[in-house]
Write an enzyme that holds these catalytic residues in place. Structure first.
Site, PDB file in Angstrom:
ATOM      1  N   GLN A 103      38.820  45.086  43.499  1.00 27.12           N
ATOM      2  CA  GLN A 103      39.061  43.643  43.514  1.00 27.12           C
ATOM      3  C   GLN A 103      39.496  43.216  44.917  1.00 27.12           C
ATOM      4  O   GLN A 103      39.667  42.033  45.178  1.00 27.12           O
ATOM      5  CB  GLN A 103      40.177  43.284  42.524  1.00 27.12           C
ATOM      6  CG  GLN A 103      39.863  43.612  41.084  1.00 27.12           C
ATOM      7  CD  GLN A 103      41.117  43.574  40.218  1.00 27.12           C
ATOM      8  OE1 GLN A 103      41.533  42.522  39.740  1.00 27.12           O
ATOM      9  NE2 GLN A 103      41.744  44.716  40.022  1.00 27.12           N
ATOM     10  N   HIS A 121      35.585  40.595  44.302  1.00 25.42           N
ATOM     11  CA  HIS A 121      36.165  39.330  44.757  1.00 25.42           C
ATOM     12  C   HIS A 121      35.810  39.023  46.210  1.00 25.42           C
ATOM     13  O   HIS A 121      36.531  38.287  46.883  1.00 25.42           O
ATOM     14  CB  HIS A 121      37.687  39.328  44.546  1.00 25.42           C
ATOM     15  CG  HIS A 121      38.075  39.307  43.092  1.00 25.42           C
ATOM     16  ND1 HIS A 121      39.323  39.688  42.633  1.00 25.42           N
ATOM     17  CD2 HIS A 121      37.363  38.936  41.994  1.00 25.42           C
ATOM     18  CE1 HIS A 121      39.358  39.554  41.307  1.00 25.42           C
ATOM     19  NE2 HIS A 121      38.183  39.105  40.899  1.00 25.42           N
ATOM     20  N   CYS A 132      25.304  25.970  52.328  1.00 26.14           N
ATOM     21  CA  CYS A 132      24.021  26.685  52.156  1.00 26.14           C
ATOM     22  C   CYS A 132      24.210  28.190  52.035  1.00 26.14           C
ATOM     23  O   CYS A 132      23.241  28.921  51.846  1.00 26.14           O
ATOM     24  CB  CYS A 132      23.052  26.342  53.287  1.00 26.14           C
ATOM     25  SG  CYS A 132      23.413  27.173  54.845  1.00 26.14           S
ATOM     26  N   CYS A 160      28.309  25.598  60.357  1.00 19.58           N
ATOM     27  CA  CYS A 160      27.102  26.382  60.089  1.00 19.58           C
ATOM     28  C   CYS A 160      26.006  25.997  61.079  1.00 19.58           C
ATOM     29  O   CYS A 160      25.751  24.804  61.303  1.00 19.58           O
ATOM     30  CB  CYS A 160      26.659  26.084  58.661  1.00 19.58           C
ATOM     31  SG  CYS A 160      25.091  26.820  58.208  1.00 19.58           S
ATOM     32  N   ASN A 226      50.414  53.096  38.667  1.00 13.88           N
ATOM     33  CA  ASN A 226      51.135  51.896  39.096  1.00 13.88           C
ATOM     34  C   ASN A 226      52.627  52.234  39.177  1.00 13.88           C
ATOM     35  O   ASN A 226      53.137  52.946  38.319  1.00 13.88           O
ATOM     36  CB  ASN A 226      50.908  50.762  38.063  1.00 13.88           C
ATOM     37  CG  ASN A 226      51.181  49.394  38.634  1.00 13.88           C
ATOM     38  OD1 ASN A 226      52.291  49.103  39.084  1.00 13.88           O
ATOM     39  ND2 ASN A 226      50.170  48.542  38.631  1.00 13.88           N
TER      40      ASN A 226
HETATM   41  C1  BJW Z   1      51.045  49.328  43.496  1.00 21.70           C
HETATM   42  C2  BJW Z   1      51.678  49.682  44.690  1.00 21.70           C
HETATM   43  C3  BJW Z   1      51.429  50.982  45.198  1.00 21.70           C
HETATM   44  C4  BJW Z   1      52.260  47.649  44.170  1.00 21.70           C
HETATM   45  N1  BJW Z   1      50.613  51.804  44.535  1.00 21.70           N
HETATM   46  N2  BJW Z   1      50.248  50.164  42.871  1.00 21.70           N
HETATM   47  C5  BJW Z   1      43.296  30.957  31.719  1.00 21.70           C
HETATM   48  C6  BJW Z   1      43.176  32.079  30.931  1.00 21.70           C
HETATM   49  C7  BJW Z   1      42.308  33.124  31.285  1.00 21.70           C
HETATM   50  C8  BJW Z   1      41.527  33.033  32.425  1.00 21.70           C
HETATM   51  C9  BJW Z   1      41.651  31.906  33.192  1.00 21.70           C
HETATM   52  C10 BJW Z   1      42.504  30.881  32.830  1.00 21.70           C
HETATM   53  N3  BJW Z   1      42.404  29.906  33.770  1.00 21.70           N
HETATM   54  C11 BJW Z   1      41.508  30.303  34.701  1.00 21.70           C
HETATM   55  C12 BJW Z   1      41.037  31.517  34.353  1.00 21.70           C
HETATM   56  C13 BJW Z   1      40.047  32.317  35.104  1.00 21.70           C
HETATM   57  C14 BJW Z   1      40.691  32.964  36.335  1.00 21.70           C
HETATM   58  C15 BJW Z   1      41.856  33.885  35.912  1.00 21.70           C
HETATM   59  O1  BJW Z   1      41.659  35.021  35.503  1.00 21.70           O
HETATM   60  N4  BJW Z   1      43.089  33.402  36.011  1.00 21.70           N
HETATM   61  C16 BJW Z   1      44.253  34.143  35.521  1.00 21.70           C
HETATM   62  C17 BJW Z   1      45.151  34.535  36.704  1.00 21.70           C
HETATM   63  C18 BJW Z   1      44.959  33.280  34.526  1.00 21.70           C
HETATM   64  N5  BJW Z   1      39.637  33.736  36.943  1.00 21.70           N
HETATM   65  C19 BJW Z   1      38.778  33.146  37.765  1.00 21.70           C
HETATM   66  O2  BJW Z   1      38.876  31.979  38.092  1.00 21.70           O
HETATM   67  C20 BJW Z   1      37.635  34.012  38.248  1.00 21.70           C
HETATM   68  N6  BJW Z   1      36.417  33.312  38.007  1.00 21.70           N
HETATM   69  C21 BJW Z   1      36.022  33.025  36.760  1.00 21.70           C
HETATM   70  O3  BJW Z   1      36.616  33.427  35.780  1.00 21.70           O
HETATM   71  O4  BJW Z   1      34.927  32.203  36.688  1.00 21.70           O
HETATM   72  C22 BJW Z   1      34.616  31.614  35.395  1.00 21.70           C
HETATM   73  C23 BJW Z   1      35.757  30.662  34.951  1.00 21.70           C
HETATM   74  C24 BJW Z   1      36.333  29.800  35.835  1.00 21.70           C
HETATM   75  C25 BJW Z   1      37.366  28.943  35.431  1.00 21.70           C
HETATM   76  C26 BJW Z   1      37.865  28.989  34.130  1.00 21.70           C
HETATM   77  C27 BJW Z   1      37.301  29.900  33.250  1.00 21.70           C
HETATM   78  C28 BJW Z   1      36.239  30.749  33.657  1.00 21.70           C
HETATM   79  C29 BJW Z   1      37.748  34.240  39.747  1.00 21.70           C
HETATM   80  C30 BJW Z   1      38.959  35.055  40.079  1.00 21.70           C
HETATM   81  C31 BJW Z   1      39.102  35.167  41.598  1.00 21.70           C
HETATM   82  C32 BJW Z   1      40.391  35.896  41.992  1.00 21.70           C
HETATM   83  N7  BJW Z   1      40.615  35.717  43.381  1.00 21.70           N
HETATM   84  C33 BJW Z   1      41.758  36.372  43.997  1.00 21.70           C
HETATM   85  C34 BJW Z   1      41.886  35.885  45.445  1.00 21.70           C
HETATM   86  C35 BJW Z   1      40.807  36.486  46.344  1.00 21.70           C
HETATM   87  C36 BJW Z   1      40.844  35.874  47.711  1.00 21.70           C
HETATM   88  C37 BJW Z   1      42.095  36.206  48.456  1.00 21.70           C
HETATM   89  O5  BJW Z   1      42.336  37.374  48.805  1.00 21.70           O
HETATM   90  O6  BJW Z   1      42.871  35.277  48.733  1.00 21.70           O
HETATM   91  O7  BJW Z   1      41.579  37.803  43.934  1.00 21.70           O
HETATM   92  S1  BJW Z   1      43.292  36.111  43.135  1.00 21.70           S
HETATM   93  C38 BJW Z   1      43.935  37.713  43.457  1.00 21.70           C
HETATM   94  O8  BJW Z   1      44.122  38.405  42.191  1.00 21.70           O
HETATM   95  C39 BJW Z   1      42.828  38.486  44.207  1.00 21.70           C
HETATM   96  C40 BJW Z   1      42.886  39.830  43.526  1.00 21.70           C
HETATM   97  O9  BJW Z   1      41.677  40.543  43.699  1.00 21.70           O
HETATM   98  C41 BJW Z   1      43.183  39.478  42.089  1.00 21.70           C
HETATM   99  C42 BJW Z   1      43.791  40.603  41.294  1.00 21.70           C
HETATM  100  O10 BJW Z   1      45.041  40.962  41.784  1.00 21.70           O
HETATM  101  P1  BJW Z   1      45.510  42.491  41.852  1.00 21.70           P
HETATM  102  O11 BJW Z   1      44.627  43.249  42.744  1.00 21.70           O
HETATM  103  O12 BJW Z   1      45.678  42.996  40.487  1.00 21.70           O
HETATM  104  O13 BJW Z   1      46.919  42.343  42.624  1.00 21.70           O
HETATM  105  P2  BJW Z   1      48.358  41.987  42.019  1.00 21.70           P
HETATM  106  O14 BJW Z   1      49.219  41.588  43.141  1.00 21.70           O
HETATM  107  O15 BJW Z   1      48.255  41.086  40.859  1.00 21.70           O
HETATM  108  O16 BJW Z   1      48.862  43.396  41.454  1.00 21.70           O
HETATM  109  C43 BJW Z   1      49.155  44.462  42.324  1.00 21.70           C
HETATM  110  C44 BJW Z   1      49.597  45.646  41.492  1.00 21.70           C
HETATM  111  O17 BJW Z   1      49.820  46.741  42.372  1.00 21.70           O
HETATM  112  C45 BJW Z   1      50.930  45.418  40.745  1.00 21.70           C
HETATM  113  O18 BJW Z   1      50.763  45.828  39.386  1.00 21.70           O
HETATM  114  C46 BJW Z   1      51.930  46.333  41.467  1.00 21.70           C
HETATM  115  O19 BJW Z   1      52.908  46.884  40.595  1.00 21.70           O
HETATM  116  C47 BJW Z   1      51.007  47.406  42.004  1.00 21.70           C
HETATM  117  N8  BJW Z   1      51.486  48.114  43.207  1.00 21.70           N
HETATM  118  N9  BJW Z   1      52.485  48.655  45.116  1.00 21.70           N
HETATM  119  C48 BJW Z   1      50.076  51.414  43.392  1.00 21.70           C
HETATM  120  N10 BJW Z   1      52.042  51.437  46.371  1.00 21.70           N
HETATM  121 ZN    ZN Z   2      24.916  25.873  56.009  1.00 21.82          ZN
END
Ligand code: BJW
Ligand code: ZN
Length: 257
Positions: A103, A121, A132, A160, A226
């Protein structure tokens, strides 16, 4: 407790035929890249994602969003893969088949030597046109401008060369679809693997968070690594509590050393 869990998981890893590794921000934490949801240090603990990580935020204030992503892109260039990235890169030559799904928007898996990484992501290093979708070609110019200006503050995005619209970061924001090919490949691999290793993710962002469930439902063994305890969100999985940079090298050495 960890000793016991590693002891228990190492033969499972040794016997895996198709291993899927699913990583989140925690795998890069020990390289000095902030996670999103860790209390105090996580990016979403410091900033409201609705101001920075949605298409509406970019439309409202492109300079704020572009400047923030450019400062993160620049920060990434000064970071290095950690022992967790290296252990995963080494694993590829130990198991018959490995699919690495991340991710993360950093390139630390690739810099550690992993190939064919599926980025769900997007990628901080691949800005593109906001209209575009043409890739932004003048990356060297971008580096110069960013080095001169970016401190997490505002920066006007370049335009662009094809259609003159603002260039945007190459990442997936909330409310946007994930890259279709990446999503399909990830779910296919989860649907066929016999072991899924989930590393450093909070598992709250959909649809990526379904990947371990898909693997578990078709009978694959699932292991989560984790530092946080398992609060019962994955009752069907084995949890190894600890840092990825410590646990992964130990697990790989125990399985194949
Ligand atoms: C360690 C450690 C060590 C620490 N060793 N471990 C309501 C209900 C359900 C879904 C939705 C909702 N409203 C909207 C949605 C959809 C939404 C979503 O899921 N939201 C929820 C948060 C509620 N999803 C989307 O919008 C996605 N698109 C989609 O669904 O399209 C269709 C749709 C749209 C709208 C509505 C419905 C459907 C797109 C998701 C895009 C996510 N983008 C991001 C940002 C990327 C750009 C950037 O970098 O700025 O992606 S958000 C962020 O979270 C990033 C990550 O890839 C993603 C996941 O996070 P991750 O990697 O799990 O990090 P953390 O910080 O959460 O966790 C870190 C972990 O590491 C922790 O557990 C620590 O304990 C651990 N840790 N040190 C090992 N040393
Ligand atoms: Zn363009």
């Amino acid at each position: 407790m960890n000793e016991e869990a590693i002891e228990h998981c190492s033969p499972v890893l040794r016997q895996a035929q198709h291993l899927v590794v699913f990583t989140g921000a925690g795998v890069s934490a020990e390289s000095g890249i902030p996670t999103f949801r860790d209390a105090l240090t996580g990016l979403w603990a410091l900033h409201d994602p609705m101001d920075l990580a949605t298409p509406a935020a970019f439309e409202r204030d492109p300079a704020l969003v572009w400047g923030w992503y450019e400062s993160r892109r620049l920060q990434l260039q000064g970071k290095e893969p950690n022992p967790a990235h290296h252990a995963l890169a080494n694993l590829a030559s130990q198991v018959p088949r490995l699919t690495l799904i991340t991710q993360n928007v950093d390139d630390l898996h690739e810099r550690a030597g992993s190939t064919g990484v599926i980025h769900l992501h997007g990628d901080l290093q691949s800005p593109r046109c906001s209209v575009c979708a043409a890739p932004y070609a003048a990356a060297a110019e971008l580096d110069l401008a960013t080095t001169a200006q970016a401190d997490g503050g505002r920066m006007t995005p370049p335009h662009c060369s094809q259609c003159n619209s603002p260039i945007r970061p190459g990442v997936v924001w909330f409310g946007e679809s994930l890259p279709e090919h990446a999503l399909q490949s990830a779910f296919e691999a989860a649907g066929r693997c016999d072991l899924l290793l989930s590393v450093g993710t909070s598992g709250v962002v959909q649809p990526a968070a379904l990947i371990p469930d898909v693997a578990a439902q078709q009978g694959a063994y699932v292991i989560h690594i984790n530092p946080e305890p398992n609060h019962g969100q994955y009752p069907e999985a084995t949890h190894i509590q600890g840092r990825a940079g410590q646990i992964l090298p130990e697990l790989v050495a125990r399985a194949f050393g």
